[in-house]
Enzyme design. Sequence first.
Site, PDB file in Angstrom:
ATOM      1  N   MET A 270     105.817  83.426  80.507  1.00  0.00           N
ATOM      2  CA  MET A 270     106.123  84.828  80.745  1.00  0.00           C
ATOM      3  C   MET A 270     105.550  85.239  82.106  1.00  0.00           C
ATOM      4  O   MET A 270     104.479  84.772  82.505  1.00  0.00           O
ATOM      5  CB  MET A 270     105.524  85.701  79.653  1.00  0.00           C
ATOM      6  CG  MET A 270     105.941  85.296  78.245  1.00  0.00           C
ATOM      7  SD  MET A 270     104.998  83.898  77.583  1.00  0.00           S
ATOM      8  CE  MET A 270     103.532  84.746  77.021  1.00  0.00           C
TER       9      MET A 270
ATOM     10  N   CYS B 134     107.679  93.155  80.761  1.00  0.00           N
ATOM     11  CA  CYS B 134     108.243  91.813  80.903  1.00  0.00           C
ATOM     12  C   CYS B 134     108.209  91.463  82.386  1.00  0.00           C
ATOM     13  O   CYS B 134     108.956  92.044  83.180  1.00  0.00           O
ATOM     14  CB  CYS B 134     109.665  91.730  80.376  1.00  0.00           C
ATOM     15  SG  CYS B 134     110.418  90.104  80.668  1.00  0.00           S
TER      16      CYS B 134
END
Length: 393
Positions: free
Chosen positions: A316, A104
């Site tokens: 993201m 992430c």
Amino acid sequence: MTHRPQLRIPATYMRGGTSKGVFFRLEDLPEAARVPGAARDALLMRVIGSPDPYGKHTDGMGGATSSTSKCVIISKSDVPDHDVDYLYGQVSIDSAFVDWSGNCGNLSSAVGPFAIANGLIDPARVPHDGHCIVRIWQVNIGKTIVAHVPITDGEVQETGDFELDGVTFPAAEIPLEFIDPSDDGDAGAMFPTGNLVDTLDVPGVGTFEVTMITAGIPTIFLRAADLGFDGTELQPAVNDDRALLQKLETIRAHGAVRMGLIDDVSKAATRQHTPKVAWVAPAKGYMASSGKAIAASDIDLLARAMSMGKLHHAMMGTASVAIATAAAVPGTLVNQAAGGGDRRVVRFGHPSGTLRAGAEVRCIDGIWTVTKAVMSRSARVLMEGRVRVPAEG
């Protein structure tokens, strides 16, 4: 019936970039959860509140979106020249599944602050004022991230005037360097097929030109126009259309096979986090989800990306690395959308606004590699203490 008290596990709830997650020190987890396996997955799912057939995460710390159903485990690193190991788990919302296949990028910005605040960095290395450089080993993908964490009066600075579209309030800027963010392995692995543009045949859906890249996170880029889009889509236009979501998931499954990530489309359901599907288009003015007007002159291109089966509300961090890297390689669909040419920095428009990211690439004997990608995020502690989880048995 005997009722056991809940477990009380030290934890910190943090925002990193446009994501939120529950952070743990490895040593604070129950012994069975300190190693990979069913016990660890079960614990993290219960922390988040998954699986939840209602899709609300009412009985857990999750926020029922791909951006808020995350857990992070941090420990001191044994990898030479690194400070901490960073392990990331993407928890599925409605199924009993934790995806460990990728990183992430947004929560990467919270790792350095967490490590400093939790005694994982030698206090002698933390300046009274300035920046503390934290070298992070990203365990999921085996890559290095360098975080430049702002320090004021000997403590992590969290407040500031750095604005990040997709985050409501300003905070302190944390520059991140993603070192050698493409996959290792065979020559040309950054482009798994060896091509900058491929033709992807998706039975029952269509045939598409795509750029498939493994930088930051494996990503399949398409032209927005080929999907019937113009690149200015916001979440409702995509996420409220079940047939469209299934179409995009089918494209993702076939792209995953073509990239060598799975050997059959049926296995895509067990790899929800990667690869991502994204689409790009030339710069065009639009209204962001916040109501902010984005002018075509503010950006180099438009980009939208899917995360865990839904259109992401912003972008993201790992996909931002993929966008910046692909934009820097002449001939990719991303580079074409940005106007072509050599581009070390790109500013793209996403559903919540704009983002600037850069990448350093090189081509040797026809093989493209990326040495570093750079972007800025922010992070702050939302709550700290102990998370409670019902004991098993």
